[in-house]
Design an enzyme around this catalytic site. Structure first.
Site, short mmCIF file in Angstrom:
data_model
loop_
_atom_site.label_atom_id
_atom_site.label_comp_id
_atom_site.label_asym_id
_atom_site.label_seq_id
_atom_site.Cartn_x
_atom_site.Cartn_y
_atom_site.Cartn_z
N ALA A 161 5.62 63.86 -6.78
CA ALA A 161 5.95 63.20 -5.51
C ALA A 161 6.45 61.79 -5.83
O ALA A 161 6.30 61.31 -6.96
CB ALA A 161 4.73 63.11 -4.61
N LYS A 162 7.04 61.15 -4.88
CA LYS A 162 7.39 59.74 -4.99
C LYS A 162 7.49 59.18 -3.60
O LYS A 162 7.82 59.91 -2.65
CB LYS A 162 8.74 59.57 -5.70
CG LYS A 162 8.91 58.24 -6.36
CD LYS A 162 8.20 58.22 -7.70
CE LYS A 162 8.39 56.95 -8.46
NZ LYS A 162 7.83 57.06 -9.81
N GLY A 163 7.19 57.88 -3.47
CA GLY A 163 7.28 57.24 -2.17
C GLY A 163 7.98 55.91 -2.29
O GLY A 163 8.11 55.36 -3.39
#
Ligand code: NAD
Length: 421
Positions: A110-112
């Site tokens: 994931a990445k934000g």
């Protein structure tokens, strides 16, 4: 299409997709499965209202992309920068899936990110942005779902705010909801230097293959932040000859070997390596083209591209940064016989110790630093052998081997689980 035929340099997502396609085709993956693996499971877009110090209301855009939940909870950093785009976050989220699979830890990627300029924000404003961003994505994160971590312009303090916000909502303290936390809030010993340590471990393994000695190996490091400074310090302590270091302001070179502890003192004061008296000044671009045995880019993406790849003199490239090499540069380096240790392997020490932090938080039982470092070494050495062995077996370079290995592992999990209908 060979990635060499791609004329322009690519974005992080396009680079990931170009490499993914080459690797997935070599694996003979079925078209539908390829499409599924390329596509994120979930993309969350939030708009974050924040009361600013001047009394005005601002609205910031935030993203969280969960690329794959196939092998376990998602894992990946949160970055704050005015340049954040959904496309970039999407590419980085996929890279996290492949990175976790290469080191065989039970996470997806994931990445934000939040589009903001932290240099123009007060601590209070940063805290309010962080807490509201966390509240907006709250239903999708947590120890079993998705575990954020620090990335560009976020740190232990940001993680403490995310952990506290999450904990307030669920009404009990959940330290395993994020990693990269301060030690006093469930952080892990060894986390801070884990990425740099992982870079040294893979470099040691490459030296073994080449029959080189550390004290006869000249290293140049680009970037002197978390990854670069720790890698340079550990490699210097281990006997490597670190002859050059550069950062965004400039670089220093000393063919006899830099005094890294003194350079760390200088950088602490001056906030840059530039101006260090015990070396010759050099620009941050030129440093990549100097004669050395190991080049360790640990700054930012695309620094090695079609314009300078033929000038890289190092025999071994250890990718401390994410995506420091563009796909067209890859082809040039491989043609020239540079032994590239790709980012998803070389800098996976960070996510590996993040995994240890999550495990320790869930057990409520903390490991001594030696145990963290020993277990990190076991995982990274085994991943290095897996990748290089896979490359030799399938006659592909290390980058494509790492992708093939990772995609194969994720595809296998998906096949075992089946498609829920
Ligand atoms: P950081 O912000 O602590 O340090 C970045 C360093 O790079 C600084 O010294 C800065 O001056 C230098 N720099 C930035 N742009 C530059 C440029 N254009 N030319 C020359 N120098 C430049 O960042 P970090 O945490 O050390 O991360 C560095 C890279 O490693 C990033 O690509 C990051 O995504 C990746 N990475 C970090 C970790 C981690 O645990 N911190 C883990 C995996 C990957």
């Amino acid at each position: 299409m060979s990635v060499m035929e791609t004329q322009k340099e690519l974005s992080v997502y396009e680079s990931m997709a170009a490499r993914f396609d080459v690797a997935a085709r070599k694996l003979n993956l079925e078209e539908g499965l390829m499409r599924y693996l390329r596509t994120p499971n979930r993309e969350i877009i939030v708009h974050i209202p924040v009361a600013m110090d001047n009394g005005k209301l601002e609205v910031f855009d935030g993203y969280r992309v969960q690329h794959s939940l196939a092998r376990g909870p998602c894992k990946g950093g949160v970055r704050y920068s005015p340049d954040v785009t959904l496309d970039e976050i999407r590419g980085l989220a996929a890279e996290m899936t492949w990175k976790c699979a290469v080191v065989n830890i039970p996470f997806g990627g994931a990445k934000g990110g939040v589009v903001c300029d932290p240099s123009k924000l007060s601590m209070g404003e940063l805290e309010r942005i962080t807490r509201r961003y966390t509240a907006e994505i709250l239903d999708y994160i947590g120890p079993e779902r998705d575990v954020p971590a620090p990335d560009m312009n976020t740190d232990e303090q940001t993680m403490a705010w995310i952990m506290d916000t999450y904990s307030m909502h669920v009404r009990h303290t959940v330290t395993a909801s994020v990693t990269g936390k301060p030690l006093d809030l469930g952080g892990s010993l060894g986390r801070r230097e884990a990425t740099g340590r992982g870079c040294m471990i893979v470099c040691d393994q490459a030296l073994k293959r080449f029959g080189w000695r550390r004290d006869a190996t000249r290293v140049i490091v680009q970037g002197f932040g978390n990854v670069g400074s720790q890698a340079a310090r550990l490699m210097h302590e281990a006997g490597y000859k670190v002859i050059g270091v550069g950062d965004i302001c400039g670089g220093v070179l000393n063919l006899q070997g830099l005094d890294i502890p003194k350079l760390l003192d200088h950088a602490k004061e001056a906030k840059t390596v530039k101006g260090f008296a015990r070396g010759e000044s050099i620009s941050s671009q030129e440093i990549l083209e100097q004669d050395c045995d190991v080049l360790l880019p640990a700054a930012t993406e695309s620094v090695i591209n079609s314009k300078n790849a033929d000038k890289v003199k190092a025999r071994i490239l250890v990718e401390g940064a994410n995506s420091p090499t563009t796909p067209p540069a890859d082809d040039i380096l491989f043609e020239r016989g540079v032994f590239v240790i790709p980012d998803i392997l070389a800098n996976a020490g960070g996510v590996t110790v993040s995994y240890f932090e999550w495990v320790q938080d869930r057990q409520g039982y903390f490991w001594p630093e030696g145990m963290v470092n020993d277990r990190l070494k076991q995982i990274i050495v085994s991943a290095f052998n897996d990748v290089v062995g896979y490359g030799e077996k399938h006659n592909v370079n290390n980058r494509i081997a790492a992708y093939m290995l990772a995609i194969d592992r994720v595809a296998f999990s998906i096949k075992l689980r089946g498609i829920y209908a």
